[in-house]
Design a protein around this motif. Structure first.
Motif, short mmCIF file in Angstrom:
data_model
loop_
_atom_site.label_atom_id
_atom_site.label_comp_id
_atom_site.label_asym_id
_atom_site.label_seq_id
_atom_site.Cartn_x
_atom_site.Cartn_y
_atom_site.Cartn_z
N ARG A 1 0.80 -1.23 0.00
CA ARG A 1 0.00 0.00 0.00
C ARG A 1 0.83 1.27 0.00
N ARG A 2 2.14 1.13 0.13
CA ARG A 2 2.94 2.34 0.33
C ARG A 2 3.28 3.01 -0.99
N GLY A 3 3.24 4.34 -0.96
CA GLY A 3 3.62 5.11 -2.14
C GLY A 3 4.12 6.48 -1.73
N MET A 4 4.45 7.29 -2.73
CA MET A 4 4.96 8.64 -2.48
C MET A 4 4.07 9.64 -3.22
N LEU A 5 3.66 10.68 -2.51
CA LEU A 5 2.82 11.70 -3.17
C LEU A 5 3.72 12.60 -4.02
N LEU A 6 3.57 12.50 -5.33
CA LEU A 6 4.43 13.25 -6.25
C LEU A 6 3.95 14.68 -6.44
N SER A 7 2.64 14.84 -6.55
CA SER A 7 2.10 16.17 -6.85
C SER A 7 0.63 16.19 -6.46
N GLU A 8 0.13 17.37 -6.15
CA GLU A 8 -1.27 17.47 -5.75
C GLU A 8 -1.94 18.61 -6.52
N ALA A 9 -3.25 18.56 -6.55
CA ALA A 9 -4.01 19.65 -7.17
C ALA A 9 -5.30 19.84 -6.38
N THR A 10 -5.72 21.07 -6.28
CA THR A 10 -6.96 21.38 -5.58
C THR A 10 -7.96 21.95 -6.58
N ALA A 11 -8.99 21.17 -6.85
CA ALA A 11 -10.01 21.62 -7.81
C ALA A 11 -10.96 22.58 -7.10
N ARG A 12 -11.03 23.80 -7.61
CA ARG A 12 -11.88 24.82 -6.98
C ARG A 12 -13.27 24.87 -7.63
#
Ligand SMILES: [Zn+2]
Lengths: 413, 392
Positions: free
Chosen positions: A77-88
């Motif tokens: 289950r382990r991973g690394m968060l590469l990038s995020e986005a916030t949809a407005r």
């Protein structure tokens, strides 16, 4: 860090009730491998039998070696968060009503990259723990959690969309005369339910365990005989708009199959109590629950059935009972489809013989009522759809998956 | 320089750049818009519709139609036909195929057309039905199409290379200045860097002026042999080189480069020119950060130097690096698949000297690039073409 959610205030009748909306529902058939995993709270990915590579999204051939031998297996289950986005301002109605909405791209340690809903405490560049969840359309989605515990973790706004956490919700437990019902009330109350209504038929007649329920803060005994259509309807007229989670603890267990019984009177009782009782409850409470699926912190969220695992494969020693449970299982799928537009999930708990009087002749292992109650709470908190409680239920599940015919022979003992 | 074994595009030309002015919403169908473009092609080239013997079409909103249905719809009898569903890479891909068709005499005059309508709900419907991976693994996350997917890419790219919103904003601001000279651009108000920076977030770090405005419109051009153009007395641009690449760098965990980077040596070698020789550049600007990526991948600067390149150059029509001279999709509008054609058609007008108010002085050599298809987590398709006007 998550701010704890606050208890909902009394509803202002002049304000608009937010109507349920569903996130996008279409999926490929192969992608429902994730749905199956999410229903049981497992994290599975496709893995190539030929070269061992993990793949995502769902594919028909391995992108490393073109083999068609891709099978869903439990995956790290382990991973690394590469990038995020916030949809407005998402174009989809469901997300627009819940914006801002945060998603991210997670690189799994086992290889694939997954677009996932993010728990608010996930941080870019930090490890995350992935799960598969059923969203409000009942379909599987990936959800990234921070690797460790964080304060008020379960109160995350996006996580709460994926679950049916009892916290601050109002619950109806349909049968307070049974030990399972009483244990369920206690567990739900301990899990933060604001009110637990407990259905008791003819509540003036005393019953064992009564003092656990009566006069307790946040527990209300209500008159309910699920097998009686009018009783269910009367109660719904009173509290129907206040039931956020319904736990159907109706129990009617009698030994015997076909030839060792005479006539249909016991079978009729089994059907009246379990199957028609289920119908009465659904017709009394289902519509209001479907309508209130998006109604704030204490929206309606889940319907729980406790079913015998012998609903899946008949156990002749309790053959007619098994059949009544099979009927309830089938009906639960119908209810699931009908509640789905409201985002209300239907969770089925399958148990082996329970440690109660009607299974007294059955040798152990038996399931303790408290274990069932705890499973109800953890299933609601985890947003599950299928749970197997106890060793017998788990074993039957595995045997059924391996060879249904072998199981049928094995149950004939 | 890469040695290329590819056959040169000797004798292949592009002519009759057509733009049907865009509108924000249209009650007309995609077929209507494509019909207008074909009509304008015929009029501009001074040919009859029956002279067109090849047709290449791209559209997201044709419903169940493809190129074949359009032949009967428009009364065309062709001997070469293609439908190219490559989004922002459709123009370069269509040009490549059409060029080889006329070069081999499989066809004499190929009409390359892209058009889309924009009903109030057509953008959403296009998103919903985009692709299997999108349906399974992107659309359920509320991405609502490209904005959130590009936000993930943009955020990672900007962090990795130290790019600020101000750097990216210079591209959008320069294009708006160009658009003010294009009477058909949908965006008609000036845009300052301050306004760009103050815009509301759409899907952080994507803000309002990073997004194109979906609209209805059509674009088209003709591909033929030099001798055909000469006999028609038609001004035409010579096709010098092209590249096309799909699903490049699949092992990059996140997209920081497009397929151009794989083929860039071949692009310039085949054309026999250097990046410095270009008079005008038209990139695919669905988001300005993608344009910055193209500045790097198309060889104008090294990877990671896009921000510095933008700071050092004036990207307006009269600047030292004229870029997206019609305002690009960011300021002219994105008419679906016609967005792929926008840069190529404008570049064609530039080297033919017919760009009017957006004309770059003495432009004779142009590059147009395409990019498209966010199937899952990255744009899969990329392409580019270099072409020269009669004065070169
Ligand atoms: Zn493989």
């Amino acid at each position: 860090m998550i701010e704890p959610i606050k208890p909902p205030r009394r509803k202002n009748p002049l304000l608009r009730t937010r109507l349920p909306a569903s996130p996008p529902r279409p999926r490929s058939r192969t992608s429902h491998g994730f749905t199956r995993a999410a229903a049981e709270g497992r994290f599975m990915l496709q893995r190539c039998e030929a070269c061992g590579a993990f793949a995502y999204p769902a594919r028909e051939a391995c992108p490393s070696c073109l083999s068609s031998g891709l099978t869903f297996v439990d995956a790290p289950r382990r991973g690394m968060l590469l990038s995020e986005a916030t949809a407005r301002v998402p174009s989809d109605v469901y997300f627009r009503e819940r914006a801002p909405w945060r998603i991210g791209l997670v690189r799994m340690d086992c290889g694939p990259t997954i677009v996932a809903h993010l728990h608010a405490d996930c941080v870019e560049g930090a490890p995350v723990r992935m799960s598969l969840q059923l969203d409000k359309s009942g379909q599987a989605v990936a959800f990234a959690h921070p690797e460790g515990e964080t304060p008020n973790m379960a109160d995350d706004k996006q996580w709460r969309e994926m679950t049916a956490d009892p916290k601050f919700r109002r619950v109806l437990v349909t049968n307070g005369r049974s030990v399972i019902g009483q244990e369920a009330v206690a567990a739900l109350k301990a899990a933060g339910a604001r009110t637990v209504f407990v259905g008791v038929a003819e509540p003036w007649r005393p019953f064992a365990g009564e003092k656990l329920l009566r006069g307790q803060d946040g527990i209300e005994i209500v008159t309910l005989d699920a097998a009686d259509e009018k009783s269910a309807a009367d109660l719904a007229a009173d509290i129907g708009g206040k039931v956020d989670i319904l736990v159907n603890t109706t129990e009617y267990v009698r030994p015997g199959g076909l030839l060792d019984r005479r006539g249909t009177s016991i079978a009729r009782d089994e059907i009246d109590q379990a199957y028609l009782g289920f119908i009465n409850l659904a017709q009394a409470f289902g519509l209001a629950m479907r309508m209130r699926g998006a109604d704030g912190i204490n929206n309606s969220a889940a319907w729980v059935n406790i079913l015998s695992v012998y609903a899946l494969s008949n156990w002749p020693a309790f053959g007619a009972y098994s059949a009544s449970q099979a009927a309830c299982l089938s009906l639960s799928h119908c209810l699931r489809a009908e509640l789905r537009p409201g985002g209300v999930r239907v969770m089925n708990l399958f148990t082996g013989p329970v440690d109660t009087e009607w299974f007294q002749t059955v040798p152990p292992p038996k399931v303790a009522p408290r274990a069932i109650a705890q499973a109800i709470v953890s299933g609601l908190k985890g947003g599950l759809e299928e749970m197997y409680v106890g060793d017998v239920a788990e074993e039957i599940r595995q045997r059924l998956a391996a060879n249904p015919k072998a199981l049928e022979r094995e149950l004939d003992r | 320089m890469t040695n290329s074994l590819r056959t040169p595009y000797d004798g292949v030309v592009i002519a009759a750049p057509v733009t049907i002015p865009y509108v924000r919403y249209s009650i007309e169908s995609a077929q209507w818009w494509i019909g207008r473009a074909l009509s304008a092609l015929v009029a501009q080239a001074g040919i009859k519709a029956s002279d067109i013997d090849g047709l290449c079409v791209s559209s997201f909103t044709m419903g169940t139609d493809s190129g074949i249905g359009l032949t009967q719809h428009f009364g065309l009898c062709v001997r070469w036909l293609d439908t190219i569903p490559l989004g922002g890479a459709s123009a370069v891909a269509g040009l490549r195929k059409a060029a080889r068709a006329v070069q081999a005499h499989d066809a004499d005059i190929v009409a390359c057309v892209a058009g889309d309508t924009n009903h109030v709900d057509s953008f959403r419907l296009t998103l919903e039905n985009f692709s299997r991976f999108n349906q399974d693994a992107v659309y359920p996350y509320g991405a609502g199409g490209a904005n959130a997917s590009f936000a993930l890419i943009a955020r990672n790219y900007m962090r990795t290379f130290g790019v600020t919103r101000e750097d990216v904003g210079r591209i959008a601001v320069a294009q708006r200045a160009n658009a003010l000279r294009n009477p058909h651009a949908l965006m008609k108000a000036p845009l300052t860097l301050e306004q760009y920076l103050a815009a509301r977030p759409i899907s952080d770090p994507i803000h309002l002026f990073d997004c194109v405005m979906p609209c209805a419109g059509a674009e088209a051009f003709l591909v033929m042999r030099e001798d055909t153009a000469a006999s028609l007395g038609l001004p035409a641009a010579r096709l010098l080189s092209t590249i096309e690449r799909h699903n490049a760098f699949a092992d990059d965990p996140m997209q920081v480069r497009g397929g151009w980077a794989m083929d860039i040596g071949e692009l310039y070698a085949m054309a026999g020119v250097k990046p410095d020789d270009l008079d005008v550049v038209q990139t695919y600007d669905d988001y300005p950060v993608i344009t910055m990526m193209q500045f790097e991948d198309l060889g104008f600067c090294k990877k990671g130097e896009g921000a510095e390149f933008v700071r050092q150059h004036d990207l307006t029509i009269d600047g030292d690096f004229p870029h997206n001279t019609s305002g690009g999709q960011l300021s002219a509008g994105q008419a679906g698949a016609a967005g792929a054609y926008l840069g190529l058609v404008e570049g064609l007008r530039q080297v033919l000297g017919t760009a009017g108010p957006t004309q770059v002085r003495n432009a004779s050599l142009a590059l147009a690039s395409g990019f498209g298809m966010i199937n899952y987590d990255r744009g899969l398709a990329s392409g580019a073409a270099i072409f020269a006007g009669p004065s070169r």
